[in-house]
Every structure is written in structure tokens, then in C-alpha cells.
Design a protein around this motif. Sequence first.
Motif, PDB file in Angstrom:
ATOM      1  N   ASP A 185     -39.941  11.974 -75.013  1.00 42.84           N
ATOM      2  CA  ASP A 185     -40.046  13.246 -74.277  1.00 42.84           C
ATOM      3  C   ASP A 185     -40.958  14.228 -75.014  1.00 42.84           C
ATOM      4  N   ARG A 186     -40.755  14.348 -76.327  1.00 41.01           N
ATOM      5  CA  ARG A 186     -41.568  15.304 -77.099  1.00 41.01           C
ATOM      6  C   ARG A 186     -43.028  14.862 -77.148  1.00 41.01           C
ATOM      7  N   GLN A 188     -44.646  13.186 -74.957  1.00 37.40           N
ATOM      8  CA  GLN A 188     -45.301  13.384 -73.655  1.00 37.40           C
ATOM      9  C   GLN A 188     -45.483  14.860 -73.313  1.00 37.40           C
ATOM     10  N   SER A 189     -44.646  15.720 -73.899  1.00 40.31           N
ATOM     11  CA  SER A 189     -44.787  17.142 -73.555  1.00 40.31           C
ATOM     12  C   SER A 189     -45.640  17.889 -74.575  1.00 40.31           C
ATOM     13  N   GLY A 190     -46.290  17.148 -75.464  1.00 39.87           N
ATOM     14  CA  GLY A 190     -47.251  17.768 -76.373  1.00 39.87           C
ATOM     15  C   GLY A 190     -46.611  18.434 -77.588  1.00 39.87           C
ATOM     16  N   GLU A 191     -45.289  18.273 -77.728  1.00 40.55           N
ATOM     17  CA  GLU A 191     -44.620  18.890 -78.889  1.00 40.55           C
ATOM     18  C   GLU A 191     -44.789  18.012 -80.135  1.00 40.55           C
ATOM     19  N   ARG A 248     -50.541   9.932 -79.251  1.00 41.29           N
ATOM     20  CA  ARG A 248     -50.495  11.124 -80.100  1.00 41.29           C
ATOM     21  C   ARG A 248     -51.109  10.791 -81.450  1.00 41.29           C
TER      22      ARG A 248
END
Length: 308
Positions: A185-186, A188-191, A248
Motif C-alpha cells: 500500500d505504501r 503504491q501510494s508514493g510513501e 520504487r
Amino acid sequence: MSRPVRVVVTGASGQVGVDLVDTLRGRTVRGARTSWHPDGLAVHSDEFEVLGLSHHELDITDREAVQRAIERTRPDVIVHLAAYTAVDRAEGDPDTCYAVNATGTGLLSRAAKETGAHLITVSTDYVFDGSKGSAYVEEDATNPQSVYGASKLAGELLCREEDTIVRTSWVMGVRGKNVMNVIVDRAQSGEQVRFVNDQTGSVTVAADLARALVTLVRTRPGGRWHVANTGTTTWFEIARYAGELLGRDGDFATPIATSELVPAPAAQRPVRSDLSTAKWQLHWEPLPDWRDAVTRLVTDRAPLVGDA
Ligand SMILES: NC(=O)c1ccc[n+]([C@@H]2O[C@H](COP(=O)([O-])OP(=O)(O)OC[C@H]3O[C@@H](n4cnc5c(N)ncnc54)[C@H](OP(=O)(O)O)[C@@H]3O)[C@@H](O)[C@H]2O)c1
């Protein structure tokens, strides 16, 4: 023609339970490696008759309910996955944790004995203190550092010699609240994420564990068995590897020390608790390497970079 093997699964709504019930029904679950079966045998849809019991269908701390459920269903094998798994919460809630993980396991072992069923129960690497310095084998001395670890060991000790005890570790499935889902989740959300790099252990992907459990349902060996994907790693390495798969770059995951975690976790975890699967490998195919397993988990959650 012989009748199907009747299997009762406790904790059937948990992350391993859902994958095990589907696997026993002959389905290929998400995250599974299609061609890998530890004994080389695929599951046919009529091989097992499966009854999955979730928490609301059977509370394993209820002595009479456990007895009734097992007497009524008369399984050949019980795979016991129900557990209190909130490791940090258990530090402040030891009575409930022991009632589920120790007393509940003892009740299932007794019900198995009374009905002639074989019990397969699942335990944890947290029965060890992590000080050995190399991978733990089944005979190594235990010394749990947390309420959860101690309660699972107490459950093991309430089992009979004939029961099969599977110790596994760092379990992740496609479903459920687990570290891998947080990482994906992180990513994919750029975090960005920070993960500890000073705890070493063995990853176990639920779909692979489910297939290993099928092999144990077929063979009912008794005794202790360590079951995990091959290779050792750290949470930071897992996050970095999954981040790379999702495109990433190197700054996605930052390694930290356990002492830097805020808030500090309530439960102490072993510094090094990877499980030796040498005993397993004397009999069956090893579980795939952890990178292969993590790749399948990530792929089944999200298309990889470069894929159509
Ligand atoms: N997850 C890991 O990293 C890990 C590592 C090592 C070993 N294990 C062991 O592997 C086994 C399967 O774990 P998992 O990851 O599938 O855990 P999970 O997702 O937390 O599932 C455990 C299940 O047990 C149920 N349960 C809790 N209390 C119960 C009770 N009193 N009666 C009946 N059911 C009850 C829970 O239902 P509710 O949620 O509705 O309460 C849940 O569905 C457990 O024995 C666990 O200790 C797990």
C-alpha cells in the motif's frame, strides 16, 4: 473408492485458515506457486471433505463446544489454526491469550484423542529467545520472551506426542492485516517506510504453508516440524525487495534499529529466530525461497512494473 479424508480447520477465517480451506478444496489460492507441491501431489477437489470453523462458529476456549464440535463432525484430521495472534496486545491481556493459545489447544488435543482424530497444531518461532546465533532446529531449547510466545509454548506442551506441531514464522498472505500489505500500500501510494534491520527471521507465505499443511494432513507424522520459506531475511530487506518489484527506488525503505521504533513495541521479539527446515527437507521439497514467495504475493496484489 475410498471416502474423502475429513478435515476440520479451526481459525478458518484467519489468513492461513482461508488459504488452507481453499487449498484443501483443490483451489489454487492467490500467492501460490502453481506447480509446487511439497510431496509432488496436486490436491483433487474430492480428496478432502473440509469443515472450516471460524471464531463465531467455534470458540476454542469453550470446553463443551469443542467436545461437541469434534464428536459431531468426527474428523480424521483437525488442523488447528485458531489463535490469539496480537503479539503486543497480549502483553496486557495474558489471560485471554493463554485461554486461546494454551487452554484451547489443549482442549483440541484432548478432543482429538477421544475421537481418534489426528491433531496438527500451528506454533511459532517466538517460542525461542533468539540468542542461538544460527537457525533453530526442532530440538533446540525454548525460552519465549513474550506472553504470546509463552502461551504458544504452553499450548505445545499440552499436546500429546502423537500430535503434529508445526512451528512457522513471519506469516504473510494476500489477505489480512500483515506487513506485506502495508508495504505494498505504501509503495503504491508514493510513501516511504522504515523497517527494522536488526531482527532476522524466516518469511512464510500463507499459500505455501497451506500446501505444506496438506502434506502433513496426508502423512500425519506427529512430532515437531519447522516450516518456512527458504532463506533468512529482515523486515527492512523484505520492504526494500518488494519496493523494487513495485518500481520504487532505493529511498523507499529506510533501515532502522528496533530501539528506534516509536512507540516501542510492548512485546519483546527474538533478535534472530530463523527456523531450520532441514528435518522437513529430509522428507519433502523445501518451501520456495523467500524472494520467490514475496514476488508472488506482490504480483498477486499489484501488477509489477513493466508488466502489461
Ligand atoms: N501471523 C504470523 O506471523 C504467525 C507466525 C507464527 C505462527 N503463527 C501461527 O499460525 C496460526 C495461524 O495464524 P494466522 O496468521 O492465520 O492468524 P490470524 O489471521 O490472526 O487468524 C487467527 C484466527 O483465530 C481466530 N480466533 C481467535 N480467538 C479464537 C477463539 N477463542 N476461538 C476460535 N477462534 C479464535 C481469529 O478469529 P477472530 O479474528 O474473529 O477473533 C482468527 O480468525 C496461529 O496458530 C498463529 O499463532 C502465525
